[in-house]
Design a protein around this motif. Structure first.
Motif, mmCIF file in Angstrom:
data_model
loop_
_atom_site.group_PDB
_atom_site.id
_atom_site.type_symbol
_atom_site.label_atom_id
_atom_site.label_comp_id
_atom_site.label_asym_id
_atom_site.label_seq_id
_atom_site.Cartn_x
_atom_site.Cartn_y
_atom_site.Cartn_z
ATOM 1 N N ASP A 354 -4.153 -3.461 -7.234
ATOM 2 C CA ASP A 354 -2.816 -3.124 -6.744
ATOM 3 C C ASP A 354 -2.491 -3.877 -5.454
ATOM 4 N N LYS A 355 -3.465 -3.979 -4.572
ATOM 5 C CA LYS A 355 -3.251 -4.734 -3.343
ATOM 6 C C LYS A 355 -3.089 -6.218 -3.636
ATOM 7 N N LEU A 356 -3.856 -6.722 -4.613
ATOM 8 C CA LEU A 356 -3.733 -8.122 -4.997
ATOM 9 C C LEU A 356 -2.347 -8.413 -5.573
ATOM 10 N N ALA A 357 -1.859 -7.522 -6.444
ATOM 11 C CA ALA A 357 -0.541 -7.723 -7.058
ATOM 12 C C ALA A 357 0.553 -7.736 -5.998
ATOM 13 N N THR A 358 0.448 -6.833 -5.033
ATOM 14 C CA THR A 358 1.435 -6.800 -3.948
ATOM 15 C C THR A 358 1.363 -8.068 -3.111
#
Length: 410
Positions: A354-358
């Motif tokens: 999720d942090k990577l996608a953001t």
């Protein structure tokens, strides 16, 4: 490459290279990896990147080109210290142009906790069969070989190929600027052809270019003359990016068609030129940055030139046996996937999906620093946008084939 232009060797599949020397490998390595291992730790020694592509069969060249560009960029990241101190390692699965194998490979890679990023599966139909697996399992993925479909609705999927809708709009804009008042489409009767038909219906009226309609070809066609004859009054005919498009060009030459022959990014490939040969002289195609056949390398964008010259040194070039045209044995839009992932991970200081996608959504990498020479701004999950699309024209002289950038000013 993006279903569509990828079928012959792929739209996506062959793009993209870099500019002058000073903003070269060392500077790009620093830009992408300057914080590698400093201030955070990935907590692992190795980060696996997966590649799902046709590695065997008639389209194996697509997988090989993607693999080469990915490896060149992974080596650059590793030389700069890796990601959070971890080195990148490539894991390859062969889709063999089989949707079932593509889905199987997707399930296998999303189930591997060491795989934090997947490139592919190439071709729109294969990705459509797999994308929900990525979404359900929260696995970040990048698609340099998918020309159609909506990525804005995805959370973990990003596209690093010029979408066909942008290519069609840029083509229609070019035709309008050249005083061409009508255009027709000759394309396979598949999902890509139907999508292209819809784009011309949308953008023709927007630019005041009459759309003469869609002629659906068949695999067993001996000649495309009947299709061309139905579009003989059009100012331009847009063809498929594979051997079928070369048949259309042959029919246009036979019919004495005097208008513009055009296509999307697949027309950059030497396999297309091998099939079309001198019929391709004067044809134009819409694509992201493709400067390899522009002879003055001093005009190439920096990251593109660095990437392409690394490909040439390590893997060489592909030369068409009939046309003699050349292209690098890599596809830089696949390299862009690695560049974006590495930068996003360093910015997020995390491998959490999720942090990577953001972090991916927040990237803004200038075109001078990317392998493809296109800017990467994927807030909408599309790496490239209208300003990244060019129109190139094929020509030939005593020294062989070359392209000229004929993009009109918007």
């Amino acid at each position: 490459m993006r279903g569509s232009g990828l079928r012959w060797i792929s739209a996506a599949a062959v793009s993209t290279l870099v500019l002058t020397g000073c903003a070269g490998k060392e500077e790009r390595a620093k830009a992408a990896g300057e914080t590698a291992g400093a201030g955070w730790s990935a907590g692992v020694d190795t980060i696996k990147i997966g590649l799902i592509a046709p590695m065997t069969g008639p389209y194996a060249i697509l997988g090989i080109l993607q693999e080469n560009s990915i490896r060149v960029e992974m080596e650059r990241v590793n030389e700069a210290g890796g990601i959070g101190g971890a080195k990148l390692d490539l894991v390859i699965r062969d889709s063999a142009l089989d949707p079932g194998k593509a889905v199987q490979a997707t399930n296998e890679l999303v189930g591997d906790s060491q795989v934090h990023f997947v490139v592919g599966p190439s071709l729109s139909a294969f990705y459509n069969a797999s994308k929900n697996i990525f979404e359900t399992n929260r696995k970040l993925n990048c698609q340099p070989g998918v020309g159609t479909g909506d990525f804005g609705s995805l959370k973990y999927g990003f596209r690093s190929q010029d979408p066909n809708n942008l290519s069609v709009e840029k083509l229609v804009e070019y035709l309008k600027a050249k005083g061409v008042t009508s255009v027709g489409l000759v394309y396979e009767a598949d999902d890509t052809g139907k999508a292209m038909d819809g784009y011309f219906k949308e953008f023709g009226p927007k630019y005041g270019v009459e759309y003469k309609g869609y002629q659906e070809t068949r695999n067993d066609d001996q000649s495309h003359r009947p299709y061309v004859d139905k579009l003989k009054d059009a100012g331009a005919i847009v063809v498929s990016s594979n051997a079928s498009g070369a048949k259309t060009m042959a029919a246009a030459a036979e019919a004495g068609f005097k208008g513009v022959m055009a296509g999307t990014s697949g027309l950059q490939n030497v396999s297309f030129l091998d099939a079309a040969q001198d019929m391709a002289v004067g044809s134009v195609f819409a694509a992201g940055n493709v400067q390899f056949n522009i002879r003055d390398r001093a005009t190439w964008k920096a990251g593109y030139r660095t990437h392409v010259e690394a490909i040439e040194k390590k893997y060489g070039v592909v030369e068409g046996p009939k046309s003699g045209a050349k292209m690098p044995k890599g596809t830089a839009i696949a390299g862009d996937c690695v560049t974006a992932f590495a930068k996003a991970a360093e910015n997020a200081k995390s491998l959490d999906p999720d942090k990577l996608a953001t972090a991916m959504e927040q990237l803004n990498i200038p075109d001078s620093e990317t392998p493809s020479g296109n800017s990467i701004k994927p807030a909408d999950h599309e790496f490239y946008h209208m300003e990244d699309i060019h129109i190139y024209q094929w020509d030939k002289d005593d020294d062989g084939w070359f392209v000229t950038d004929v993009t009109p000013e918007s």
